[in-house]
Design an enzyme around this catalytic site. Structure first.
Site, PDB file in Angstrom:
ATOM      1  N   GLY A  92       7.103  -5.114   0.767  1.00  0.00           N
ATOM      2  CA  GLY A  92       6.357  -5.186  -0.482  1.00  0.00           C
ATOM      3  C   GLY A  92       5.132  -6.067  -0.458  1.00  0.00           C
ATOM      4  O   GLY A  92       4.577  -6.390  -1.512  1.00  0.00           O
TER       5      GLY A  92
ATOM      6  N   THR B 258       1.388   7.192   6.247  1.00  0.00           N
ATOM      7  CA  THR B 258       2.682   6.833   5.668  1.00  0.00           C
ATOM      8  C   THR B 258       2.552   6.047   4.369  1.00  0.00           C
ATOM      9  O   THR B 258       3.527   5.466   3.907  1.00  0.00           O
ATOM     10  CB  THR B 258       3.502   6.002   6.675  1.00  0.00           C
ATOM     11  OG1 THR B 258       2.752   4.837   7.053  1.00  0.00           O
ATOM     12  CG2 THR B 258       3.818   6.820   7.910  1.00  0.00           C
TER      13      THR B 258
ATOM     14  N   SER C 172       4.353  -7.216   5.764  1.00  0.00           N
ATOM     15  CA  SER C 172       4.927  -5.892   5.978  1.00  0.00           C
ATOM     16  C   SER C 172       4.935  -5.110   4.681  1.00  0.00           C
ATOM     17  O   SER C 172       5.400  -5.604   3.650  1.00  0.00           O
ATOM     18  CB  SER C 172       6.362  -6.023   6.504  1.00  0.00           C
ATOM     19  OG  SER C 172       7.017  -4.773   6.510  1.00  0.00           O
ATOM     20  N   LYS C 173       4.420  -3.887   4.739  1.00  0.00           N
ATOM     21  CA  LYS C 173       4.456  -3.051   3.546  1.00  0.00           C
ATOM     22  C   LYS C 173       5.885  -2.683   3.183  1.00  0.00           C
ATOM     23  O   LYS C 173       6.207  -2.412   2.030  1.00  0.00           O
ATOM     24  CB  LYS C 173       3.593  -1.803   3.734  1.00  0.00           C
ATOM     25  CG  LYS C 173       3.970  -0.910   4.900  1.00  0.00           C
ATOM     26  CD  LYS C 173       2.951   0.215   5.045  1.00  0.00           C
ATOM     27  CE  LYS C 173       3.221   1.083   6.256  1.00  0.00           C
ATOM     28  NZ  LYS C 173       2.179   2.108   6.456  1.00  0.00           N
ATOM     29  N   ARG C 174       6.783  -2.686   4.186  1.00  0.00           N
ATOM     30  CA  ARG C 174       8.197  -2.399   3.902  1.00  0.00           C
ATOM     31  C   ARG C 174       8.824  -3.493   3.046  1.00  0.00           C
ATOM     32  O   ARG C 174       9.783  -3.256   2.319  1.00  0.00           O
ATOM     33  CB  ARG C 174       8.972  -2.261   5.216  1.00  0.00           C
ATOM     34  CG  ARG C 174       8.662  -0.983   5.989  1.00  0.00           C
ATOM     35  CD  ARG C 174       9.496  -0.884   7.244  1.00  0.00           C
ATOM     36  NE  ARG C 174       9.313   0.406   7.897  1.00  0.00           N
ATOM     37  CZ  ARG C 174       9.936   0.763   9.020  1.00  0.00           C
ATOM     38  NH1 ARG C 174      10.769  -0.085   9.606  1.00  0.00           N
ATOM     39  NH2 ARG C 174       9.726   1.943   9.557  1.00  0.00           N
TER      40      ARG C 174
END
Length: 479
Positions: free
Chosen positions: A255, A12, A251-253
């Site tokens: 950033g 993803t 969290s990569k969501r």
């Protein structure tokens, strides 16, 4: 039994720090026991699939030295190792589970839960009162034969409490009433995260499963599937999250930096891996610097912590500096060269690398630390005023006037010869070394702090550029 672990990421995007830590712990559990580390790609959630992400997974693991023993690219005895290529296997076992009473066919028109690896962690556990459970198996099969769409949904037919053991958290109890009867096989024939992992882990002889502690509440559902088939569950190792701060997870969501982001910011892959090993695990002593091979020798899962670990960029930066200083001169120079694009010859790049290596903590600091080599910046004459060095504008002017003819006559141009010349100049005129060296450094750099001293900078700039800058500085001082 041979210890077998698996890293099963979803393709993803970039490699999140938490995912890389999971992979590392899986790898270390296997290798510390002389076992096998398996790579499996979980790509059944097509909505979140990112083109090229599988290659990122391969490249990241290889870049940090975590080579896998079995996987999609090298094969093995338990393939395929890509979930989307195992669709027929999941269908076979889903239908078997229905026959065994561990699941039922559901024809309800309500929205299916996707139950992918991330959505599963945020689902509220709602007990579903599914009318399809009342259908006889014969009636359900008849409706399927007629072409009616269906899903396979898990049965939670237990009362009381589920008890299971976890390496990190010990014995855990969860009430069966808290579990939802989630979808195991979707109407498109693809499995959900919950089901595919159980089937794959069993068929691939996985002995230890490392995952985030957010999955603890779902573990009884996995165990019910194992039990229905008469299989033995793996050893569970649930680890706490990596936190951005006391309240927020990385969290990569949101950033937060991925492995690729950190590498782009000048952190060495080996340093990143070393640092994340210590985010939730300790070796039992004060040691902090480990190679991957050293980690594999001393790692023990019973030293994993229950408490969340906060990602400290300052600590990573310090550790990265240790790794940079431990490189050979040639290794560092090779890594530094891509950061010299703002510079041009006749600068001595090898000499520049030698000056920088003991003084920087990330490679990305190089452009800002060396920009004055490309062009002399504008600077305030107040920089020549330094009480510690006992210099002022008058002394600076005197120092530069004294050294200019000496440097013009100097035939050997290197740091040792330059330092000896300026030191002798100071002694000959009964001045302190700093009263000569400090003004020369300001004249050559226009900066209060530099990665090297006056003679190191001069040796890198070369004779012509050094004399040119000293003459310009003298003109500036005399205006």
């Amino acid at each position: 039994m041979t210890t077998r672990t698996r890293f099963a990421p979803s393709p993803t995007g970039y490699m999140h720090i938490g995912n890389l830590r999971t992979a590392l712990y899986e790898y270390l559990i296997a290798k510390s026991a002389g076992g096998d580390f398996i790579l499996r790609i979980e790509d059944t959630d097509q909505k979140r699939y990112v083109e090229g992400a599988t290659d990122i997974i391969y490249k990241t693991l290889k870049r940090v030295g975590m080579n896998w023993d079995e996987g999609p690219d090298i094969g093995g005895n338990y393939g395929p190792y890509v979930q989307s290529e195992r669709k027929a296997i999941y269908a076979e076992y889903a239908h078997k589970l229905v026959e065994l009473g561990g699941a039922h066919y559901c024809f309800c028109a309500q929205k299916e839960e996707n139950n992918d690896a991330e959505e599963e962690t945020t689902e509220s556990h709602i007990k579903l009162n599914d009318p399809c459970k009342k259908l006889s198996l014969a009636e359900a099969k008849q409706r399927i034969s007629a072409g009616e769409p269906f899903v396979v949904r898990q049965n939670i037919n237990r009362k009381g409490t589920s008890v299971f053991h976890d390496v990190v958290y010990g014995d855990i109890e969860i009430d069966y009433d808290e579990l939802d009867e989630g979808v195991l096989l979707k109407s498109d024939g693809l499995p959900t995260y919950n089901f595919a992992n159980v089937i794959d882990d069993h068929l691939m002889n996985i002995t230890h499963v490392v995952r985030g502690n957010e999955y603890i509440s779902s573990t009884p559902k996995y165990n019910l599937i194992y039990e229905a088939f008469g299989w033995t569950p793996p050893v569970y190792v649930h680890v706490p999250p990596v936190m951005k701060d006391a309240q927020h997870k990385l969290s990569k969501r949101n950033g937060d930096a991925s492995f690729q982001d950190l590498v782009a910011k000048g952190y060495l892959p080996e340093a990143i891996l070393n640092y994340i090993a210590l985010l939730g695990w300790n070796p039992g002593d004060e040691r902090e610097i480990f190679s991957l091979q050293e980690l594999a020798k001393c790692f023990s899962s019973d030293r994993l912590n229950k408490s969340p670990a906060i990602f400290d960029i300052e600590k990573l930066t310090w550790m990265n500096g240790c790794y940079i200083r431990n490189l050979t001169a040639e290794e560092f120079h090779k890594l530094a060269m891509p950061y010299y694009t703002h510079l041009s010859y006749p600068i001595d790049f090898h000499a520049l690398s030698n000056v920088l290596q003991p003084r920087i903590e990330t490679l990305a600091q190089i452009p800002a630390e060396t920009d004055f080599f490309a062009a002399m910046p504008e600077y305030d004459l107040a920089l020549y005023e330094n009480k510690k060095m006992k210099t002022d504008i008058t002394i600076a002017k005197q120092a530069i006037k004294l050294v200019l003819p000496l440097l013009k006559d100097l035939s050997t141009w290197n740091n040792d010869a330059l330092f000896a010349t300026l030191k002798d100049c100071a002694a000959a005129h009964e001045m302190k070394n700093g009263q000569i060296l400090y003004p020369v450094r300001i004249a050559l750099s226009g900066k209060a702090t530099t990665p090297g001293g006056a003679t190191e900078i001069a040796s890198i700039l070369g004779k012509d550029e050094t004399i040119k800058r000293l003459e310009q500085a003298l003109n500036k001082l005399e205006q």
